[in-house]
Design an enzyme around this catalytic site. Structure first.
Site, PDB file in Angstrom:
ATOM      1  N   ALA B  92       0.824  -1.216   0.000  1.00 33.96           N
ATOM      2  CA  ALA B  92       0.000   0.000   0.000  1.00 33.96           C
ATOM      3  C   ALA B  92       0.852   1.259   0.000  1.00 33.96           C
ATOM      4  CB  ALA B  92      -0.907  -0.008   1.225  1.00 33.96           C
ATOM      5  N   LYS B  93       2.098   1.145   0.426  1.00 33.65           N
ATOM      6  CA  LYS B  93       3.068   2.261   0.430  1.00 33.65           C
ATOM      7  C   LYS B  93       2.482   3.522   1.044  1.00 33.65           C
ATOM      8  CE  LYS B  93       6.006   0.287  -3.151  1.00 33.65           C
ATOM      9  NZ  LYS B  93       5.313  -0.960  -3.553  1.00 33.65           N
ATOM     10  N   ARG B  94       1.815   3.357   2.200  1.00 33.22           N
ATOM     11  CA  ARG B  94       1.225   4.487   2.891  1.00 33.22           C
ATOM     12  C   ARG B  94       2.270   5.215   3.747  1.00 33.22           C
ATOM     13  NH1 ARG B  94      -2.403   2.638  -0.259  1.00 33.22           N
ATOM     14  NH2 ARG B  94      -4.594   2.624   0.332  1.00 33.22           N
TER      15      ARG B  94
END
Lengths: 268, 268
Positions: B92-94
């Site tokens: 998700a690379k949040r």
């Protein structure tokens, strides 16, 4: 929305306020159910109450995703309720390799027809290009953020004498014009805005950190304003949770109006 | 899943393969409807076919978000179908300020009960801490990615002589143990893995870029393996889209088995 349309909105309202819909379901006022439907009802009331005083709304995707499928639906319904006169931002801070970023761009520019999305720069040019490919939309890249953690990497000094965030501003600004690219610059670093304006004189800045996070609107405006105003100053909690009671919408309007009045004075 | 449980899985299967469910609806095989239900049916068939040969599945959130509410539902259904023996990753690379990151952590650790999430480091420690607060879950921080854009910022040299990505690895590794923290390190930089292993000898590495992106499994294993194997090598398109016809599940099993056999040899 074009840059000229945004500038016209700002000049006409004498406000560069962006209201952040960081709608934490646990903080909904008494009388609003703590459900996705409650979030939508709350947001609609806040939007109706604050629209005269702001030019933009920023939806923080985290607060909707944390409600699952229904939260994603609440984000859609909220976006649909924002008047077309207002500049809409998905505060999503996405960024991945090209074919993945293309799917994020599709999500927030087509499926959810926002005007703009915030993007994280760590993965570099090919992670940002798929957003910039939408030349009729806006890509807002993180420059210098307002949190303490900005010191860990953004404020490290490079061999060439620049801070990392300065290199981000300089490089990214060379990839697109100020007609489709903005930067996030935190308000708690208002004194840095002068330096930042030397690197990116023409780009709009999205400035969070005023209000609950303690930044000064006067300082942000003094150091950050350019000939086209060039600022969208975001306030979230200070506006939307101005009251926890039945008068929440009325109080949010008062808070937004207060920002707008300060902005009018600072522009005057 | 604990580190020991993951290592046991890897040792028992002699595979450190992670299958990436980057399920692009446009690339679904003939005979599978290009709908959210089609995505779920496809994913279930892929999971059933490949489960014996891999230890992990990685769901790339972008490919689900771009289908809106129904896509988010497809992500839920897909996750629910993955056997509990397999390590599940939300790619998700949040990353955002603390109270926002806390909502992303809730999303991907509670609402969607993944074992792990990928996180972007640009905003620093307080943007990552809310993920690390879940000590029974895994936070996978971007270190050095496999795309060309990694040169723009990750590979800039700092005043102290480190590359930016080396500072990310070193600082972030000091914030949590190898029992709850991993790093993303791209396979196309296999020669850098030796240097990386000097900074983070004990942490698991999630390695994308093998397969469609051209990285070498042998090199990754040679330079990246540690005493506990310490590698999850991801293949997405090369496995899930091994065939565009009715035999897609069978062909994905063959592709996954081929990786697993190579891994067994490389471990032997």
């Amino acid at each position: 929305m074009t840059k000229q349309q945004l500038v016209d909105q700002i000049q006409s309202k004498q406000s560069y306020l962006c209201v952040g819909l960081d709608t934490d379901i646990e903080k909904l006022p008494a009388g609003i159910p703590k459900t996705a439907a409650g979030v939508v009802a709350f947001n609609k009331a806040i939007i109706d109450a604050t629209a005269p005083y702001c030019v933009s709304y920023k939806i923080n995707t985290a607060f909707y995703e944390s409600q699952g499928v229904k939260g994603w639906g609440a984000m859609e319904e909220t976006l649909a309720h924002i008047p077309s006169t207002h500049f809409t931002i998905a505060d999503a801070k996405r960024g991945d390799i090209g074919n993945t970023s293309a799917h994020y761009a599709k999500t927030f520019f087509e499926v959810l027809p926002f005007d703009a999305i915030t993007v994280a720069p760590y993965m570099g040019k090919d992670s940002i290009d798929p957003f910039l490919a939408y030349t009729n939309k806006w890509t807002i890249v993180l420059g210098l953020t307002s949190n303490a953690g900005s010191q860990n990497f953004q404020q490290q000094k490079l061999m060439n004498g620049q801070f990392v965030f300065e290199s981000v501003l300089e490089q990214v600004a060379s990839w697109a014009t100020a007609e489709q690219l903005m930067f996030v610059v935190g308000a708690t670093k208002a004194e840095d805005l002068g330096v930042i304006r030397k690197i990116i004189p023409n780009h709009f800045l999205l400035v969070p950190g005023v209000g609950a996070q303690g930044g000064s609107l006067a300082d942000v405006t003094k150091f950050g304003k350019n000939d086209a105003v060039g600022l969208l100053v975001n306030a979230s909690r200070a506006v939307i949770f101005a009251s926890g009671e039945n008068d929440f919408a009325e109080k949010s309007a008062i808070a937004a109006k207060d920002y707008a009045l300060q902005m009018k004075q600072l522009l005057g």
